[in-house]
Motif scaffolding. Sequence first.
Motif, PDB file in Angstrom:
ATOM      1  N   THR A 177       0.840  -1.199   0.000  1.00 21.93           N
ATOM      2  CA  THR A 177       0.000   0.000   0.000  1.00 21.93           C
ATOM      3  C   THR A 177       0.874   1.247   0.000  1.00 21.93           C
ATOM      4  O   THR A 177       0.607   2.208  -0.727  1.00 21.93           O
ATOM      5  CB  THR A 177      -0.935   0.012   1.229  1.00 21.93           C
ATOM      6  OG1 THR A 177      -1.820  -1.112   1.165  1.00 21.93           O
ATOM      7  CG2 THR A 177      -1.761   1.290   1.271  1.00 21.93           C
ATOM      8  N   MET A 215      -9.339  -6.166   1.544  1.00 20.45           N
ATOM      9  CA  MET A 215      -8.591  -6.804   2.626  1.00 20.45           C
ATOM     10  C   MET A 215      -9.345  -7.971   3.264  1.00 20.45           C
ATOM     11  O   MET A 215     -10.395  -7.795   3.881  1.00 20.45           O
ATOM     12  CB  MET A 215      -8.287  -5.765   3.706  1.00 20.45           C
ATOM     13  CG  MET A 215      -7.483  -6.289   4.887  1.00 20.45           C
ATOM     14  SD  MET A 215      -5.717  -6.409   4.518  1.00 20.45           S
ATOM     15  CE  MET A 215      -5.255  -4.660   4.572  1.00 20.45           C
ATOM     16  N   GLY A 236      -5.719  -9.112   8.804  1.00 19.83           N
ATOM     17  CA  GLY A 236      -6.254  -7.984   8.057  1.00 19.83           C
ATOM     18  C   GLY A 236      -6.667  -6.805   8.911  1.00 19.83           C
ATOM     19  O   GLY A 236      -6.620  -5.656   8.453  1.00 19.83           O
ATOM     20  N   THR A 295      -5.073  -3.198   8.453  1.00 17.27           N
ATOM     21  CA  THR A 295      -5.948  -2.043   8.216  1.00 17.27           C
ATOM     22  C   THR A 295      -5.577  -0.898   9.139  1.00 17.27           C
ATOM     23  O   THR A 295      -5.467   0.260   8.715  1.00 17.27           O
ATOM     24  CB  THR A 295      -7.419  -2.433   8.444  1.00 17.27           C
ATOM     25  OG1 THR A 295      -7.799  -3.416   7.487  1.00 17.27           O
ATOM     26  CG2 THR A 295      -8.331  -1.224   8.319  1.00 17.27           C
ATOM     27  N   ARG A 296      -5.365  -1.200  10.408  1.00 16.99           N
ATOM     28  CA  ARG A 296      -5.010  -0.172  11.389  1.00 16.99           C
ATOM     29  C   ARG A 296      -3.721   0.539  10.979  1.00 16.99           C
ATOM     30  O   ARG A 296      -3.628   1.776  11.068  1.00 16.99           O
ATOM     31  CB  ARG A 296      -4.861  -0.815  12.771  1.00 16.99           C
ATOM     32  CG  ARG A 296      -4.607   0.188  13.908  1.00 16.99           C
ATOM     33  CD  ARG A 296      -4.592  -0.497  15.256  1.00 16.99           C
ATOM     34  NE  ARG A 296      -5.919  -0.990  15.621  1.00 16.99           N
ATOM     35  CZ  ARG A 296      -6.284  -2.270  15.640  1.00 16.99           C
ATOM     36  NH1 ARG A 296      -5.393  -3.204  15.327  1.00 16.99           N
ATOM     37  NH2 ARG A 296      -7.502  -2.628  15.975  1.00 16.99           N
ATOM     38  N   ARG A 349      -8.126   3.680   0.905  1.00 20.05           N
ATOM     39  CA  ARG A 349      -9.175   3.242   1.817  1.00 20.05           C
ATOM     40  C   ARG A 349      -9.263   1.726   1.808  1.00 20.05           C
ATOM     41  O   ARG A 349      -8.964   1.083   0.803  1.00 20.05           O
ATOM     42  CB  ARG A 349     -10.514   3.866   1.439  1.00 20.05           C
ATOM     43  CG  ARG A 349     -10.528   5.383   1.636  1.00 20.05           C
ATOM     44  CD  ARG A 349     -11.791   6.017   1.095  1.00 20.05           C
ATOM     45  NE  ARG A 349     -11.780   7.455   1.323  1.00 20.05           N
ATOM     46  CZ  ARG A 349     -12.325   8.042   2.385  1.00 20.05           C
ATOM     47  NH1 ARG A 349     -12.922   7.304   3.304  1.00 20.05           N
ATOM     48  NH2 ARG A 349     -12.282   9.345   2.525  1.00 20.05           N
ATOM     49  N   VAL A 350      -9.699   1.181   2.928  1.00 21.61           N
ATOM     50  CA  VAL A 350      -9.739  -0.269   3.087  1.00 21.61           C
ATOM     51  C   VAL A 350     -11.176  -0.767   3.098  1.00 21.61           C
ATOM     52  O   VAL A 350     -12.042  -0.220   3.791  1.00 21.61           O
ATOM     53  CB  VAL A 350      -9.049  -0.702   4.387  1.00 21.61           C
ATOM     54  CG1 VAL A 350      -9.126  -2.216   4.558  1.00 21.61           C
ATOM     55  CG2 VAL A 350      -7.591  -0.236   4.397  1.00 21.61           C
ATOM     56  N   ILE A 382     -13.023  -4.189   3.998  1.00 20.70           N
ATOM     57  CA  ILE A 382     -12.817  -5.472   4.676  1.00 20.70           C
ATOM     58  C   ILE A 382     -13.730  -6.555   4.087  1.00 20.70           C
ATOM     59  O   ILE A 382     -14.898  -6.298   3.795  1.00 20.70           O
ATOM     60  CB  ILE A 382     -13.112  -5.325   6.189  1.00 20.70           C
ATOM     61  CG1 ILE A 382     -12.007  -4.523   6.881  1.00 20.70           C
ATOM     62  CG2 ILE A 382     -13.284  -6.680   6.854  1.00 20.70           C
ATOM     63  CD1 ILE A 382     -10.738  -5.300   7.148  1.00 20.70           C
ATOM     64  N   GLY A 397     -12.674  -4.524  12.146  1.00 20.99           N
ATOM     65  CA  GLY A 397     -12.235  -3.831  10.940  1.00 20.99           C
ATOM     66  C   GLY A 397     -12.678  -2.380  10.913  1.00 20.99           C
ATOM     67  O   GLY A 397     -11.904  -1.484  10.553  1.00 20.99           O
ATOM     68  N   ALA A 449     -11.434   0.873   8.733  1.00 19.11           N
ATOM     69  CA  ALA A 449     -11.923   0.487   7.406  1.00 19.11           C
ATOM     70  C   ALA A 449     -13.137   1.336   7.031  1.00 19.11           C
ATOM     71  O   ALA A 449     -13.903   1.764   7.893  1.00 19.11           O
ATOM     72  CB  ALA A 449     -12.303  -0.995   7.393  1.00 19.11           C
TER      73      ALA A 449
END
Length: 222
Positions: A43, A53, A62, A66-67, A77-78, A80, A93, A98
């Motif tokens: 990323t 993710m 994941g 993400t954190r 942006r994530v 989940i 998440g 997320a």
Amino acid sequence: MIAVLIADDLPLQRLGFRMLLESQDDMTVVGEATGGSEAVRMTAELGPDVVLMDVRMPGLDGVEATRRIVASGGPGRVLILTTFDLDEYAFAGLRAGASGFLVKDAQPGDLLSGIRTVADGNAVVAPSLTRRLLDLYAHRFPVTGPDREPDPRLRSLTERERGVLLCIGQGYSNSEIAERLVLAESTVKTHVGRVLAKIGARDRVQAVIFAYDTGLVTPETR
């Protein structure tokens, strides 16, 4: 073009996602990560718009990935991917930052729509579903009490903005907020934008979490 990074430890799952995404004229897959640590590194290197993710991966999972991605402050942006819409991974998440979650067996159209929504800066999961999810896991939130220092971001809100945030936290849409507060929907949209900016929330989902974190909304609040 929406640049997507796929993070999943299963080769067939990654292949399926890649084939679906690259069949779209407005999407391109910039990379595939087989674990959380690799997802964080890629990323930073590739700068995708959206990271797809999986939450269950060996090593760094994941949620922690993400954190770290969100904490880096990058624009990506994530989204989940979890097994059930109201499970602990979905909760974790969202708490990690997320912009939403989808179940892994979602229809292809829902997945594509979710990616486009996140890429546009919006949240995938509805505030009402976020509210239901947080109600289930609210016991994990920080304990609030009279001795706890109020969050300065909450104090920065006007009385009207605080009322709008309360409604967001309760899972109401803009039209529902407009009806409850007797405002024009365009006015509500303006207030929502100001609230998100003042509390530093990337989207409405994070605003709901903020409302719970600060004790403005609790599972008993209706």
